[in-house]
Design a protein around this motif. Structure first.
Motif, PDB file in Angstrom:
ATOM      1  N   GLN A 150      13.374 -56.898  68.742  1.00  0.00           N
ATOM      2  CA  GLN A 150      13.089 -56.555  70.140  1.00  0.00           C
ATOM      3  C   GLN A 150      13.505 -55.124  70.445  1.00  0.00           C
ATOM      4  N   HIS A 151      14.630 -54.710  69.935  1.00  0.00           N
ATOM      5  CA  HIS A 151      15.096 -53.336  70.136  1.00  0.00           C
ATOM      6  C   HIS A 151      14.114 -52.337  69.530  1.00  0.00           C
ATOM      7  N   LEU A 152      13.671 -52.611  68.320  1.00  0.00           N
ATOM      8  CA  LEU A 152      12.710 -51.720  67.666  1.00  0.00           C
ATOM      9  C   LEU A 152      11.378 -51.685  68.399  1.00  0.00           C
ATOM     10  N   LYS A 202       1.959 -38.481  76.132  1.00  0.00           N
ATOM     11  CA  LYS A 202       2.200 -37.313  76.977  1.00  0.00           C
ATOM     12  C   LYS A 202       2.015 -36.016  76.197  1.00  0.00           C
ATOM     13  N   LEU A 203       2.539 -35.991  74.971  1.00  0.00           N
ATOM     14  CA  LEU A 203       2.410 -34.793  74.147  1.00  0.00           C
ATOM     15  C   LEU A 203       0.966 -34.547  73.728  1.00  0.00           C
ATOM     16  N   ALA A 204       0.208 -35.611  73.497  1.00  0.00           N
ATOM     17  CA  ALA A 204      -1.204 -35.449  73.138  1.00  0.00           C
ATOM     18  C   ALA A 204      -1.987 -34.862  74.309  1.00  0.00           C
ATOM     19  N   GLU A 205      -1.680 -35.323  75.530  1.00  0.00           N
ATOM     20  CA  GLU A 205      -2.342 -34.771  76.716  1.00  0.00           C
ATOM     21  C   GLU A 205      -1.986 -33.294  76.893  1.00  0.00           C
ATOM     22  N   ARG A 206      -0.725 -32.965  76.672  1.00  0.00           N
ATOM     23  CA  ARG A 206      -0.284 -31.570  76.780  1.00  0.00           C
ATOM     24  C   ARG A 206      -0.988 -30.706  75.736  1.00  0.00           C
ATOM     25  N   ASN A 207      -1.103 -31.226  74.516  1.00  0.00           N
ATOM     26  CA  ASN A 207      -1.789 -30.490  73.460  1.00  0.00           C
ATOM     27  C   ASN A 207      -3.259 -30.260  73.803  1.00  0.00           C
ATOM     28  N   GLN A 208      -3.907 -31.262  74.390  1.00  0.00           N
ATOM     29  CA  GLN A 208      -5.307 -31.097  74.804  1.00  0.00           C
ATOM     30  C   GLN A 208      -5.433 -29.985  75.833  1.00  0.00           C
ATOM     31  N   PHE A 209      -4.524 -29.969  76.798  1.00  0.00           N
ATOM     32  CA  PHE A 209      -4.547 -28.935  77.826  1.00  0.00           C
ATOM     33  C   PHE A 209      -4.350 -27.554  77.211  1.00  0.00           C
ATOM     34  N   LEU A 210      -3.366 -27.446  76.313  1.00  0.00           N
ATOM     35  CA  LEU A 210      -3.096 -26.156  75.684  1.00  0.00           C
ATOM     36  C   LEU A 210      -4.255 -25.714  74.785  1.00  0.00           C
ATOM     37  N   VAL A 246       7.515 -48.599  71.847  1.00  0.00           N
ATOM     38  CA  VAL A 246       6.791 -48.394  73.102  1.00  0.00           C
ATOM     39  C   VAL A 246       7.170 -47.049  73.724  1.00  0.00           C
ATOM     40  N   GLN A 247       8.446 -46.721  73.731  1.00  0.00           N
ATOM     41  CA  GLN A 247       8.890 -45.435  74.272  1.00  0.00           C
ATOM     42  C   GLN A 247       8.299 -44.273  73.484  1.00  0.00           C
ATOM     43  N   GLN A 248       8.266 -44.397  72.174  1.00  0.00           N
ATOM     44  CA  GLN A 248       7.723 -43.329  71.334  1.00  0.00           C
ATOM     45  C   GLN A 248       6.223 -43.176  71.553  1.00  0.00           C
TER      46      GLN A 248
END
Length: 91
Positions: free
Chosen positions: A31-33, A46-54, A38-40
């Motif tokens: 459960q912890h993993l 979020k990082l993929a969206e930022r990369n698309q914008f950049l 999910v957090q990762q």
């Protein structure tokens, strides 16, 4: 004889249940993993969206002169030849 076999099977069942529920690599660790995964995944999204914008911004800077001109005007205060710059001060 049956009693001994039943006793062995019961002991095996207890040890398996212990492994699943109580041991450090059991269900609580799973459960912890899953929460970490999910957090990762959220952070990766979020990082993929930022990369698309950049990437879009880089492509615009490579291809379009309008973006370069806009940056030169807003950030550097540059004007074109034969243009007059008016600064409006509001009170």
């Amino acid at each position: 004889m049956r009693f001994i076999v039943l006793l062995i099977l019961f002991g095996l069942l207890i040890s398996l249940q212990y492994s699943i529920w109580i041991k450090p690599n059991g269900l609580s660790e799973l459960q912890h993993l899953n929460r970490i995964i999910v957090q990762q995944q959220e952070e990766n999204q979020k990082l993929a969206e930022r990369n698309q914008f950049l990437n879009a911004e880089v492509q615009d800077l490579k291809d379009g002169l309008e973006a370069i001109e806009e940056r030169a005007r807003s950030e550097l205060g540059m004007i074109k030849k034969n243009e007059t710059f008016f600064q409006v001060i509001e009170k």
